[in-house]
Design an enzyme around this catalytic site. Structure first.
Site, PDB file in Angstrom:
ATOM      1  N   GLU A 217       0.823  -1.220   0.000  1.00  0.00           N
ATOM      2  CA  GLU A 217       0.000   0.000   0.000  1.00  0.00           C
ATOM      3  C   GLU A 217       0.855   1.268   0.000  1.00  0.00           C
ATOM      4  O   GLU A 217       0.454   2.298  -0.543  1.00  0.00           O
ATOM      5  CB  GLU A 217      -0.955   0.013   1.197  1.00  0.00           C
ATOM      6  CG  GLU A 217      -2.077  -1.018   1.105  1.00  0.00           C
ATOM      7  CD  GLU A 217      -1.691  -2.388   1.650  1.00  0.00           C
ATOM      8  OE1 GLU A 217      -0.482  -2.589   1.966  1.00  0.00           O
ATOM      9  OE2 GLU A 217      -2.568  -3.256   1.766  1.00  0.00           O
TER      10      GLU A 217
ATOM     11  N   LYS B  54     -17.916  -0.828   5.744  1.00  0.00           N
ATOM     12  CA  LYS B  54     -18.333  -1.824   4.757  1.00  0.00           C
ATOM     13  C   LYS B  54     -19.848  -1.749   4.487  1.00  0.00           C
ATOM     14  O   LYS B  54     -20.285  -1.885   3.344  1.00  0.00           O
ATOM     15  CB  LYS B  54     -17.939  -3.221   5.242  1.00  0.00           C
ATOM     16  CG  LYS B  54     -17.819  -4.201   4.093  1.00  0.00           C
ATOM     17  CD  LYS B  54     -17.129  -5.483   4.533  1.00  0.00           C
ATOM     18  CE  LYS B  54     -17.122  -6.508   3.425  1.00  0.00           C
ATOM     19  NZ  LYS B  54     -16.502  -7.763   3.860  1.00  0.00           N
TER      20      LYS B  54
ATOM     21  N   MET C 129      24.330   8.513   2.566  1.00  0.00           N
ATOM     22  CA  MET C 129      24.184   9.812   3.218  1.00  0.00           C
ATOM     23  C   MET C 129      24.447   9.723   4.718  1.00  0.00           C
ATOM     24  O   MET C 129      25.074  10.606   5.306  1.00  0.00           O
ATOM     25  CB  MET C 129      22.786  10.369   2.946  1.00  0.00           C
ATOM     26  CG  MET C 129      22.578  11.765   3.458  1.00  0.00           C
ATOM     27  SD  MET C 129      23.777  12.921   2.768  1.00  0.00           S
ATOM     28  CE  MET C 129      22.846  13.596   1.401  1.00  0.00           C
TER      29      MET C 129
ATOM     30  N   PHE D  70     -12.017  -7.480  13.782  1.00  0.00           N
ATOM     31  CA  PHE D  70     -10.921  -7.931  12.938  1.00  0.00           C
ATOM     32  C   PHE D  70     -10.555  -6.830  11.935  1.00  0.00           C
ATOM     33  O   PHE D  70     -11.413  -6.296  11.235  1.00  0.00           O
ATOM     34  CB  PHE D  70     -11.313  -9.205  12.185  1.00  0.00           C
ATOM     35  CG  PHE D  70     -10.222  -9.676  11.264  1.00  0.00           C
ATOM     36  CD1 PHE D  70      -8.993 -10.097  11.766  1.00  0.00           C
ATOM     37  CD2 PHE D  70     -10.415  -9.682   9.879  1.00  0.00           C
ATOM     38  CE1 PHE D  70      -7.984 -10.512  10.912  1.00  0.00           C
ATOM     39  CE2 PHE D  70      -9.405 -10.095   9.028  1.00  0.00           C
ATOM     40  CZ  PHE D  70      -8.186 -10.515   9.548  1.00  0.00           C
ATOM     41  N   GLN D  71      -9.296  -6.477  11.889  1.00  0.00           N
ATOM     42  CA  GLN D  71      -8.760  -5.438  11.008  1.00  0.00           C
ATOM     43  C   GLN D  71      -9.415  -4.082  11.201  1.00  0.00           C
ATOM     44  O   GLN D  71      -9.491  -3.279  10.280  1.00  0.00           O
ATOM     45  CB  GLN D  71      -8.817  -5.881   9.535  1.00  0.00           C
ATOM     46  CG  GLN D  71      -7.872  -7.054   9.287  1.00  0.00           C
ATOM     47  CD  GLN D  71      -7.627  -7.345   7.826  1.00  0.00           C
ATOM     48  OE1 GLN D  71      -8.481  -7.085   6.984  1.00  0.00           O
ATOM     49  NE2 GLN D  71      -6.464  -7.890   7.529  1.00  0.00           N
TER      50      GLN D  71
HETATM   51  C1  LIG Z   1      12.405   5.553   5.457  1.00  0.00           C
HETATM   52  C2  LIG Z   1      13.693   6.197   5.841  1.00  0.00           C
HETATM   53  N1  LIG Z   1      14.493   5.608   6.756  1.00  0.00           N
HETATM   54  C3  LIG Z   1      15.665   6.185   7.090  1.00  0.00           C
HETATM   55  C4  LIG Z   1      16.076   7.347   6.518  1.00  0.00           C
HETATM   56  C5  LIG Z   1      17.400   7.993   6.894  1.00  0.00           C
HETATM   57  N2  LIG Z   1      18.306   8.068   5.753  1.00  0.00           N
HETATM   58  C6  LIG Z   1      18.437   9.162   4.986  1.00  0.00           C
HETATM   59  S1  LIG Z   1      19.473   8.969   3.721  1.00  0.00           S
HETATM   60  C7  LIG Z   1      19.818   7.384   4.156  1.00  0.00           C
HETATM   61  C8  LIG Z   1      20.776   6.554   3.380  1.00  0.00           C
HETATM   62  C9  LIG Z   1      20.279   6.246   2.019  1.00  0.00           C
HETATM   63  O1  LIG Z   1      21.099   5.257   1.476  1.00  0.00           O
HETATM   64  P1  LIG Z   1      20.953   4.814  -0.036  1.00  0.00           P
HETATM   65  O2  LIG Z   1      19.522   4.587  -0.360  1.00  0.00           O
HETATM   66  O3  LIG Z   1      21.872   3.695  -0.308  1.00  0.00           O
HETATM   67  O4  LIG Z   1      21.386   6.109  -0.827  1.00  0.00           O
HETATM   68  P2  LIG Z   1      22.809   6.860  -0.850  1.00  0.00           P
HETATM   69  O5  LIG Z   1      22.782   7.881   0.241  1.00  0.00           O
HETATM   70  O6  LIG Z   1      23.872   5.840  -0.643  1.00  0.00           O
HETATM   71  O7  LIG Z   1      22.858   7.490  -2.187  1.00  0.00           O
HETATM   72  C10 LIG Z   1      19.106   7.034   5.307  1.00  0.00           C
HETATM   73  C11 LIG Z   1      19.187   5.741   5.989  1.00  0.00           C
HETATM   74  C12 LIG Z   1      15.183   7.921   5.575  1.00  0.00           C
HETATM   75  N3  LIG Z   1      15.456   9.091   4.976  1.00  0.00           N
HETATM   76  N4  LIG Z   1      14.041   7.318   5.241  1.00  0.00           N
END
Ligand SMILES: Cc1ncc(C[n+]2csc(CCOP(=O)(O)OP(=O)(O)O)c2C)c(N)n1
Lengths: 177, 577
Positions: free
Chosen positions: B67, B179, B492, B129-130
């Site tokens: 979803e 529903k 990042m 349920f749900q």
């Molecule tokens: C759902 C979610 N969980 C955690 C984060 C924190 N976060 C921001 S950037 C990042 C790393 C992203 O890694 P990747 O997808 O490999 O991209 P890269 O930075 O290596 O280009 C994380 C964990 C986020 N933005 N979104």
């Protein structure tokens, strides 16, 4: 900026979910709602929330902006204590024998301008309207004798200046002001 | 679809028809022009799915694999078309899986209507349920929400939902339908919503404020525009261009404002914010009049507010009164739709060029070019860079593609280096920073712009958050181009660990599967590039493909994104390394 008491008046459509939305705005900013009252307003079908907060003018302005943004909110205002006429009410439930045995209690009733709402064999109920301090004062006076139950309402308030809800609803209101 | 829409509304206008609530939902969607919806079925929404089956010649339902994917696909569709995206789900877990997409759409002002099934009316509140209180859960992340418990409420509420989602500052709306309301019959009659009395979506422009703004701009020596998504949402791209050109004002974009103005326009000076361009950040603290248009001074844009543009007079154009003075104190606030307010502003502006001021941006660009850009897009080191991949995509697509980016380093490279000629072409999760956004959003974007190339730029981390949507791509033969910039790290976060946590790489190293094999499992054409000499040909092959295509580029593992304003620092402290 100094914290102050503010009364926020929210005119809204009568909607079940709205209270949740509004309280969420305070929650997000960690601002405590000191008192909350919901009632009908001067306009048919329009509800009025009266919310009291103790915070800075700036936070109040921002919160009111977020409240006003909610779809069902027609308009929200905020005022300082000086800009409003406000009241709270309280009920005191006290054992009936005190009414007859303790002379002082009768004086308190007289001087506080409160009313006896009901008297039964076991207890009587006092109603008091006024500012929070007045109610607190009365509470302090009665406390030594024993209060069986106590409750105080949220603040209700009207502003000294106009809150032009009708002109908003009729589309005459100039938002750009 | 246009003719169908008219037909439907016409018959309904004449005589109310007796239909089930579930069928009414379909008629409402069609009347609102929504003939494409994303979703996932389940018990509490089965009556509506049954109608979707009957109406499949008029309304396409795309089964996503989760979803969350449905919401992001609806968002991608909405962002590329400007129309309302629609997603549906069943009650309970189906509904809670929508929450991330709702939050993303709320913070990025994306028009979306989500429909959730709910347990039957008499079971509400019984922990059936749900059953989940999706109204309570979604309240903070929706512009509006409503629970329908009677079929007769459907037409009015659906009309209101679409109106609220798309009007004013757009946003997500959730309609929860029990529903019983789907089974019950009603006398159906549809009337689009034109007004909600407690809701003032577009403030009327105030002439005095516009005059005051014009006066400030006309007397400015170093005026500077920062524009955001408000320009795109308000369809004010032409107006922005005219203002910029007439008054000769350098203009920079926020990440969501990107593509509102041709990236090659001489007065377009680049991006503001944490990984924005050097000049646009630094010179924020040197301009004398800062003109913010349809942007909200997010903390990723401003850095430390106490040292943000303190020397400047600030003019803020916005549709949302709650944004005024929220973060940055303004001298002149101009409320209204940017298209309208800029139209009124334009004739009041003097023609100007501000050449010396503009040269300062050019000088700063040269500094950034030498220190960063050159090495990003024309690297001399051995490892591949994310920047050079973006450059190859620009070349192969002639700057015409829709770029959908995920969240992380690759997102910053995508937004820094992608070139655009056309608006609504940069789709990214700006405010929420939702990893996993890009793959499903690219599906929606492609379906909303079948005549354009849609390229998703994703990190190896975010890719695996919604990788199952490859199934949606395969089943629907959606020709999206998927580029995974694989650095085997949560790049990042690793960068922050390197810079601010003494290189302690806590849980940011990724041991990855064979992504090419996974794509092949879904019968998606794919290739992997490990060396520079193969990059160009691979990108060309991908862009030339008529079908979906997966390209994995193994990039340098420990590259960083610069410039950078460390979290909470001033825009003046933007670092080049
Ligand atoms: C759902 C979610 N969980 C955690 C984060 C924190 N976060 C921001 S950037 C990042 C790393 C992203 O890694 P990747 O997808 O490999 O991209 P890269 O930075 O290596 O280009 C994380 C964990 C986020 N933005 N979104």
């Amino acid at each position: 900026m100094e914290k102050e008491w503010f009364t926020i008046s929210v005119y809204s459509e009568n909607n079940v979910g709205l209270l949740n939305r509004i309280s969420g705005i305070f929650l997000k900013r960690h601002i405590n709602i000191e008192s909350l009252n919901v009632s009908k307003s001067e306009i048919e079908g329009v509800s009025k929330f009266t919310i009291v907060v103790f915070t800075t003018p700036e936070w109040t302005r921002k919160i009111v902006g977020q409240i006003e943004k909610q779809i069902e909110v027609i308009k929200a205002f905020y005022h300082t204590d000086e800009e409003t006429i406000y009241q709270e009410s309280a009920l005191f439930k006290i054992a009936s024998d005190l009414l007859f045995d303790e002379r002082q209690i009768q004086n308190i009733i007289k001087e506080s301008n409160s009313q006896i709402v009901t008297v039964s064999r076991d207890f009587f109920v006092l109603a008091k309207s006024g500012r929070k301090e007045e109610i607190d004062e009365m509470h302090d006076l009665l406390e030594p004798y024993g209060i069986m139950q106590f409750v105080r309402s949220g603040r209700i308030a009207v502003s000294k200046t106009e809150m032009p809800i009708s002109s908003i609803l009729n589309g005459y209101y100039d938002y750009s002001k | 679809m246009e003719t169908l829409k008219k037909e439907e509304t016409k018959t309904n206008k004449q005589t109310p028809i007796k239909i089930s609530g579930a069928e009414a939902i379909i008629h409402c969607l069609l009347a609102e022009g929504a003939n494409l919806v994303y979703g996932y079925p389940g018990g509490a929404i089965m009556p509506i799915y049954d109608e979707l089956y009957k109406f499949q010649d008029k309304l396409t339902h795309i089964l996503t694999r989760h979803e969350q994917g449905a919401t992001h696909a609806a968002q991608g569709y909405a962002r590329v078309t400007g129309d309302v995206g629609v997603a549906m789900a069943t009650s309970g877990p189906g509904a809670t899986n929508l929450v991330t997409g709702l939050a993303d759409a709320q913070i990025d002002s994306t028009p979306m209507v989500c429909i959730t099934g709910q347990v039957t009316r008499h079971l509400l509140g019984s922990d059936a349920f749900q059953e989940t209180d999706i109204i309570g859960i979604s309240t903070p992340v929706t512009k509006w929400n409503y629970q329908i418990t009677r079929a007769e409420e459907i037409p009015e509420i659906m009309a209101k939902a679409f109106y609220i989602a798309r009007s004013g500052r757009p946003g997500p709306v959730l309609v929860d339908i029990t529903k019983n309301a789907q089974f019950e019959e009603l006398d159906f009659f549809y009337e689009p919503c034109k007004k909600v009395r407690s809701y003032n979506p577009v403030p009327k422009p105030n002439k005095k404020a516009i005059e005051a703004a014009a006066e400030l701009i006309n007397s400015a020596k170093k005026p500077y525009i920062v524009f955001g998504q408000g320009v795109i949402l308000g369809k004010a791209e032409e107006q922005l261009k005219s203002v910029v050109e007439k008054a000769g004002i350098p203009a920079a974009w926020t990440i969501l404002g990107l593509s509102a103005m041709d990236t090659d326009h001489p007065l377009n000076v680049g991006m503001v914010g944490m990984h924005g361009n050097y000049g646009p950040n630094l010179l924020t603290n040197e301009c004398d009049v800062l003109i913010a248009i349809g942007m909200r001074f997010d903390d990723r844009v401003t850095g430390d507010l106490d040292t943000y543009a303190k020397q400047a007079k600030v003019i803020h154009f916005d549709i949302d009164p709650a944004e005024i003075d929220k973060n940055v104190k303004t001298d002149v606030a101009v409320l209204g739709n940017a298209r309208e307010t800029l139209d009124l502003l334009l004739p009041l502006l003097n023609e100007n060029r501000h050449e010396a001021w503009h040269n300062e941006f050019k000088k700063k660009y040269e500094i950034e070019f030498d220190a960063v850009i050159k090495n990003d897009i024309h690297p001399t080191k051995e490892g591949l860079t994310m920047g050079e991949v973006m450059e190859e995509i620009n070349i192969a697509s002639e700057n015409k593609a829709v770029i959908v980016s995920d969240v992380g380093q690759h997102q910053m490279f995508a937004c820094r280096y992608a070139k655009f000629k056309q608006t609504k072409s940069n789709i990214t999760s700006g405010g929420l920073g939702t990893m996993g956004f890009a793959l499903p959003a690219a599906i929606g974007a492609k379906m909303g712009a079948m005549d354009r190339e849609v390229v998703a730029i994703i990190g190896d981390g975010g890719y695996q958050m919604t990788i199952q949507e490859l199934g949606t791509i395969f089943q629907n033969k959606t020709p999206v181009k998927i580029v995974v910039l694989n650095n085997d790290h949560l790049g990042m976060v690793r960068q922050w660990q390197e810079l601010f946590f003494d290189s302690r790489y806590a849980s940011t190293v990724m041991v990855n599967p064979d992504f090419v094999k996974i794509a092949e499992g879904y019968h998606i054409k794919s290739t992997r590039v490990k060396e520079r000499k193969d990059l160009k040909a691979a990108v060309e092959e991908m862009m030339a493909s008529k079908d979906a295509f997966f390209l994995e580029v193994c990039v340098e593992k420990e590259d960083n994104v610069f410039p950078m304003i460390p979290s909470g620092a001033s825009v003046s402290d933007v670092r080049l390394k």
